[in-house]
Design a protein around this motif. Sequence first.
Motif, PDB file in Angstrom:
ATOM      1  N   CYS A   1      40.169 -32.512 -22.479  1.00 39.39           N
ATOM      2  CA  CYS A   1      40.411 -31.286 -23.381  1.00 39.39           C
ATOM      3  C   CYS A   1      41.492 -31.457 -24.549  1.00 39.39           C
ATOM      4  O   CYS A   1      42.348 -32.134 -24.546  1.00 39.39           O
TER       5      CYS A   1
ATOM      6  N   ASN B   1      52.200 -33.474 -19.622  1.00 37.77           N
ATOM      7  CA  ASN B   1      50.956 -32.989 -19.457  1.00 37.77           C
ATOM      8  C   ASN B   1      50.546 -31.574 -20.073  1.00 37.77           C
ATOM      9  O   ASN B   1      51.488 -30.699 -19.706  1.00 37.77           O
TER      10      ASN B   1
ATOM     11  N   TYR C   1      47.670 -25.776 -21.185  1.00 40.94           N
ATOM     12  CA  TYR C   1      46.777 -24.883 -20.158  1.00 40.94           C
ATOM     13  C   TYR C   1      48.020 -23.719 -19.440  1.00 40.94           C
ATOM     14  O   TYR C   1      49.037 -24.113 -19.420  1.00 40.94           O
TER      15      TYR C   1
ATOM     16  N   LYS D   1      44.031 -29.929 -19.576  1.00 41.73           N
ATOM     17  CA  LYS D   1      43.309 -30.669 -18.647  1.00 41.73           C
ATOM     18  C   LYS D   1      42.705 -31.824 -19.265  1.00 41.73           C
ATOM     19  O   LYS D   1      42.505 -31.987 -20.252  1.00 41.73           O
TER      20      LYS D   1
ATOM     21  N   LEU E   1      49.036 -27.421 -13.945  1.00 41.74           N
ATOM     22  CA  LEU E   1      48.199 -28.686 -14.078  1.00 41.74           C
ATOM     23  C   LEU E   1      48.490 -29.529 -12.989  1.00 41.74           C
ATOM     24  O   LEU E   1      49.479 -29.855 -12.658  1.00 41.74           O
ATOM     25  N   ASP E   2      47.389 -30.260 -12.083  1.00 45.72           N
ATOM     26  CA  ASP E   2      47.574 -31.216 -11.135  1.00 45.72           C
ATOM     27  C   ASP E   2      48.144 -32.294 -11.978  1.00 45.72           C
ATOM     28  O   ASP E   2      47.720 -32.763 -13.086  1.00 45.72           O
TER      29      ASP E   2
ATOM     30  N   CYS F   1      38.177 -25.677 -20.033  1.00 45.40           N
ATOM     31  CA  CYS F   1      39.530 -26.355 -20.637  1.00 45.40           C
ATOM     32  C   CYS F   1      40.390 -25.143 -20.294  1.00 45.40           C
ATOM     33  O   CYS F   1      41.787 -25.254 -20.175  1.00 45.40           O
TER      34      CYS F   1
END
Length: 321
Positions: free
Chosen positions: A34, A28, A45, A31, A286-287, A55
């Motif tokens: 994005c 990942n 990110y 987001k 990031l989640d 973003c």
Amino acid sequence: MLLHIILCLSTFPFAMALGALQGSNMNNIAKPNCPTHCGNVEVPYPFGIGSDTGCALDNSFHVTCDMSDETPKLFLLSSNIEIFSFSDSEFRIRTWPASRCYYSNGTMRSEFKWWSQLVSPFTFSEKNKLTVLGCDDYSLIRGTKGTDFSSGCLGLCGRPQDVPDDGQCSGSGCCQTSIPKGLNYYNVTLNAFQNHTDVWSFNRCGLAFLGEGGSFVFGGSKDLSNVTEARKRIRDTVLVVVDWVIAPQGGCSESAECKENSSCYEVDSGGYHCRCNNGYGGNPYLDPGCQGQLPLYPNIVFIASNITSLLRMLGYLNDVC
């Protein structure tokens, strides 16, 4: 036939495990919805392309992707500072050498000064060094990190044969000096002792630039006599390292940006970074957080894959399995 079925069933969990590992969300980058790249540059990110697009973590981390040329270029915020790569605590930008060139009588032919400024939460890394090329030159670097900073370096030599060609800056024709951590601004100026009148036959210009230590390979007397080629090589091969942090005025007590399976690490000069815990990978900002398995897990899959290959070679497994 029964043996084949038993062996197939015994290797099935390993195949499922391998698929789960390959399908886990360990890459990942940005987001959802994005962009992840600008040309060849990956944009992770908390950085994000575009201002007010959602973003980036906030607008201090937004970057601009210029698509007007054949090769897209990435710039910090909306500035002219071009970014070439990111890491988990740094990114790298272009440098440009300050220069002074002279006529044989000592009159200055041309001069170029260089300065660069960053905004919070970005500062110039102490990995950078000031480098001076020349046989009659001294350069000053001035900067700010809350308080003023200044330092300098001398490039001296009398004859081209005195200049080493081992790629190292040892003081003869090339010198280097360090900068402190935390500068958010610097400017480089260049001066000469005798305006190159004593060395003009083989060295008509002086150069000075900031760049990552170890990235510049000194070409010896060739760099002193061919300033055009030296300047081009500096532009093509030397980058400046920039440090970044989250919450430069805070610390891990405010580490809301560190997601699941990650830990917070405070930076001495202020702020913090998030890093995935051992055995996990991905983007800790990031989640759903860092993903992965125990460190031993990939080794088990590797061993299982080799056992399966051996059994096939021995004829115990056929295409049915």
